[in-house]
Design a protein around this motif. Structure first.
Motif, PDB file in Angstrom:
ATOM      1  N   UNK A 248       2.954  -5.909   0.644  1.00 33.84           N
ATOM      2  CA  UNK A 248       2.591  -4.916  -0.329  1.00 33.84           C
ATOM      3  C   UNK A 248       1.733  -3.815  -0.079  1.00 33.84           C
ATOM      4  N   UNK A 249       1.303  -3.547   1.239  1.00 31.93           N
ATOM      5  CA  UNK A 249       0.671  -2.481   1.683  1.00 31.93           C
ATOM      6  C   UNK A 249       1.481  -1.499   2.414  1.00 31.93           C
ATOM      7  N   UNK A 250       2.787  -1.873   2.771  1.00 34.83           N
ATOM      8  CA  UNK A 250       3.564  -0.942   3.376  1.00 34.83           C
ATOM      9  C   UNK A 250       4.866  -0.700   2.749  1.00 34.83           C
ATOM     10  N   UNK A 251       5.456  -1.790   2.051  1.00 31.20           N
ATOM     11  CA  UNK A 251       7.087  -1.644   1.905  1.00 31.20           C
ATOM     12  C   UNK A 251       7.121  -1.438   0.032  1.00 31.20           C
ATOM     13  N   UNK A 252       6.533  -0.335  -0.362  1.00 28.15           N
ATOM     14  CA  UNK A 252       6.646   0.111  -1.790  1.00 28.15           C
ATOM     15  C   UNK A 252       6.876   1.506  -1.504  1.00 28.15           C
ATOM     16  N   UNK A 253       7.117   1.960  -2.920  1.00 24.24           N
ATOM     17  CA  UNK A 253       7.688   3.185  -3.176  1.00 24.24           C
ATOM     18  C   UNK A 253       6.866   4.319  -2.432  1.00 24.24           C
ATOM     19  N   UNK A 254       5.413   4.162  -2.748  1.00 25.05           N
ATOM     20  CA  UNK A 254       4.380   5.288  -2.657  1.00 25.05           C
ATOM     21  C   UNK A 254       4.215   5.170  -0.992  1.00 25.05           C
ATOM     22  N   UNK A 255       4.634   4.427  -0.309  1.00 30.22           N
ATOM     23  CA  UNK A 255       4.479   4.435   1.250  1.00 30.22           C
ATOM     24  C   UNK A 255       5.633   4.978   1.869  1.00 30.22           C
ATOM     25  N   UNK A 256       5.316   6.134   2.517  1.00 29.66           N
ATOM     26  CA  UNK A 256       6.389   6.748   3.224  1.00 29.66           C
ATOM     27  C   UNK A 256       7.035   5.915   4.310  1.00 29.66           C
ATOM     28  N   UNK A 257       8.520   5.784   4.386  1.00 30.32           N
ATOM     29  CA  UNK A 257       9.229   4.935   5.378  1.00 30.32           C
ATOM     30  C   UNK A 257      10.359   5.760   5.771  1.00 30.32           C
ATOM     31  N   UNK A 258      10.399   6.268   7.207  1.00 30.38           N
ATOM     32  CA  UNK A 258      11.356   6.994   7.689  1.00 30.38           C
ATOM     33  C   UNK A 258      11.771   6.542   8.982  1.00 30.38           C
ATOM     34  N   UNK A 259      12.989   6.873   9.471  1.00 31.51           N
ATOM     35  CA  UNK A 259      13.210   6.753  11.145  1.00 31.51           C
ATOM     36  C   UNK A 259      12.858   7.975  12.053  1.00 31.51           C
ATOM     37  N   UNK A 260      12.546   7.420  13.025  1.00 30.08           N
ATOM     38  CA  UNK A 260      11.821   8.266  14.045  1.00 30.08           C
ATOM     39  C   UNK A 260      13.017   9.332  14.466  1.00 30.08           C
ATOM     40  N   UNK A 345      10.299  -3.379  -7.000  1.00 26.82           N
ATOM     41  CA  UNK A 345      11.222  -2.167  -7.147  1.00 26.82           C
ATOM     42  C   UNK A 345      12.002  -1.565  -5.685  1.00 26.82           C
ATOM     43  N   UNK A 346      10.644  -1.739  -4.568  1.00 23.10           N
ATOM     44  CA  UNK A 346      11.178  -1.332  -3.422  1.00 23.10           C
ATOM     45  C   UNK A 346      12.298  -2.078  -2.630  1.00 23.10           C
ATOM     46  N   UNK A 347      12.246  -3.480  -2.874  1.00 25.58           N
ATOM     47  CA  UNK A 347      13.241  -4.116  -2.635  1.00 25.58           C
ATOM     48  C   UNK A 347      14.715  -4.040  -3.263  1.00 25.58           C
ATOM     49  N   UNK A 348      14.452  -3.795  -4.604  1.00 25.37           N
ATOM     50  CA  UNK A 348      15.546  -3.466  -5.443  1.00 25.37           C
ATOM     51  C   UNK A 348      16.213  -2.096  -4.885  1.00 25.37           C
ATOM     52  N   UNK A 349      15.459  -1.366  -4.827  1.00 26.39           N
ATOM     53  CA  UNK A 349      15.882   0.230  -4.089  1.00 26.39           C
ATOM     54  C   UNK A 349      16.696   0.056  -2.871  1.00 26.39           C
ATOM     55  N   UNK A 350      15.896  -0.723  -1.798  1.00 23.74           N
ATOM     56  CA  UNK A 350      16.512  -0.799  -0.507  1.00 23.74           C
ATOM     57  C   UNK A 350      17.917  -1.717  -0.831  1.00 23.74           C
ATOM     58  N   UNK A 351      18.029  -2.519  -1.692  1.00 23.82           N
ATOM     59  CA  UNK A 351      19.326  -3.350  -1.766  1.00 23.82           C
ATOM     60  C   UNK A 351      20.523  -2.556  -2.363  1.00 23.82           C
ATOM     61  N   UNK A 352      20.225  -1.415  -3.103  1.00 24.49           N
ATOM     62  CA  UNK A 352      21.209  -0.614  -3.645  1.00 24.49           C
ATOM     63  C   UNK A 352      22.335  -0.069  -2.684  1.00 24.49           C
ATOM     64  N   UNK A 353      23.565  -0.199  -2.938  1.00 25.54           N
ATOM     65  CA  UNK A 353      24.544   0.506  -2.318  1.00 25.54           C
ATOM     66  C   UNK A 353      24.274   1.843  -1.993  1.00 25.54           C
TER      67      UNK A 353
END
Ligand SMILES: [Zn+2]
Length: 354
Positions: A248-260, A345-353
């Motif tokens: 809940x603290x890291x895998x949500x839309x408002x938490x930045x998540x990007x590749x190195x 919502x994050x899981x749904x977004x990441x699961x979309x093609x």
């Protein structure tokens, strides 16, 4: 495996933040170690775990009682993870290292290894949160796409529904993957020494401890089917509560998540990266804050992991103020429910093609 160091950009945010927080904490004493409230909580949660276990194994005679007690045991176990193991492994409980070590060792009770956790959580996750390809916490398995750098598969379209059931398997995953990681001598890209005889003995003892309390002792009183059913319920509850809270603290839309980046240089300052890759949730829910050991103040925890979590609610407004001054995005989900929705919502977004 590219082992060259990941670098963060320079900046003045961290120094300003540290100055302001230290000024606020000065009257209370550095770190607030050995706070009586922490010890009272540790005794209460350990007592909750032991009483639930004794009643479940030696007293319960009905299915309803056994189900409720196995759930109680699970919630108590997760409470041990949040409040004893997590704080202890960060050295945040006490000024005495042996007390922190004793607290951290409670992870062996839950199926994990305090030694592997130290490398996986304290070193890798806390230094490089949400950096795809580096933060091993993002590597949950092929059945979930939790970060943009991971390949998308057809099954991921439904992950926002089925992943909740897999979160509960965390203790089983810990138990098995720790053995693999210990043999290999690395967790993700992070190598660790494995020639310390004490650490090796603790690791082996820990892997014996879980089957003893979860299977061998209950089997002296009950049939194998009953033991498997209620042990699974307890361990699943522990895994579910721990996994969901950390996600809940890291895998949500408002938490930045990007590749190195290929340059292995992060565009932002280390402390800015810590703030922008985490989201606080339910900050005004004091019962939840108590149970989660302050993990709902994830931003403050990532900025000050060695600070006792009793201080997080007090320093959160200061952190937010400094973030505003420096134009750093500070995100909060107001309630536990809104954080659950954000993760869905994050899981749904990441699961979309893609
Ligand atoms: Zn931590």
């Amino acid at each position: 495996m590219d082992d060259s160091p990941v670098k963060f950009s320079p900046g003045s945010f961290q120094a300003a933040l540290r100055r302001r927080v230290e000024h606020h904490l000065a009257p209370t004493g550095a770190g607030g170690f050995d706070d009586p409230r922490l010890y009272a909580k540790a005794v209460l949660i350990l007592g909750w775990f032991v009483v639930s276990y004794v009643l479940l194994v030696f007293v319960a005679t009905s299915w309803t009682a056994a189900l409720l007690l196995s759930l109680s045991l699970g919630f108590a176990g997760a409470g041990i993870g949040f409040n004893l193991m997590h704080d202890g492994s960060h050295g945040a409980c006490s000024r005495h290292p042996w007390i922190n070590r004793a607290m951290a060792l409670s992870l062996e009770l839950l199926g994990g290894s305090s030694y592997i956790w130290k490398w996986k959580h304290n070193v890798v996750h806390h230094t490089y949160p949400n950096l795809g390809g580096v933060d091993d916490d993002l590597e949950i398995g092929p059945w979930v796409r939790i970060a943009p750098h991971q390949p998308q598969r057809a099954i991921h379209r439904y992950q926002q529904f089925y992943m909740w059931m897999l979160f509960g398997l965390l203790p089983f995953k810990w138990y098995l993957l720790d053995i693999r990681n210990y043999r290999r001598g690395h967790v993700g890209r992070q190598r660790f020494p494995k020639d310390d005889k004490t650490e090796r003995a603790v690791f082996v003892a820990g892997k014996i401890l879980l089957p003893v309390w979860a299977l061998v002792i209950p089997l002296t009183r009950h049939s194998p089917l009953i033991v498997l059913l209620f042990t699974f319920t307890s361990l699943f509850t522990i895994g579910f509560v721990l996994s969901v809270t950390f996600l809940l603290a890291h895998c949500v839309e408002d938490a930045q998540c990007a590749s190195l980046p290929e340059s292995r240089r992060v565009a932002s300052e280390w402390a800015v990266h810590q703030v922008e890759t985490a989201v606080d949730f339910a900050p005004r829910n004091s019962l939840l804050s108590w149970y989660l050991g302050g993990l709902n103040f994830q931003i403050e925890h990532h900025l000050f992991p060695h600070l006792s979590h009793v201080h997080y609610p007090k320093i959160a407004p200061i952190v937010r103020e400094v973030c505003n001054e420096f134009g750093v995005r500070y995100s909060v989900s107001p309630t536990f429910g809104s954080a659950i929705s954000a993760h869905f919502r994050w899981l749904r977004l990441m699961g979309r093609p893609v």
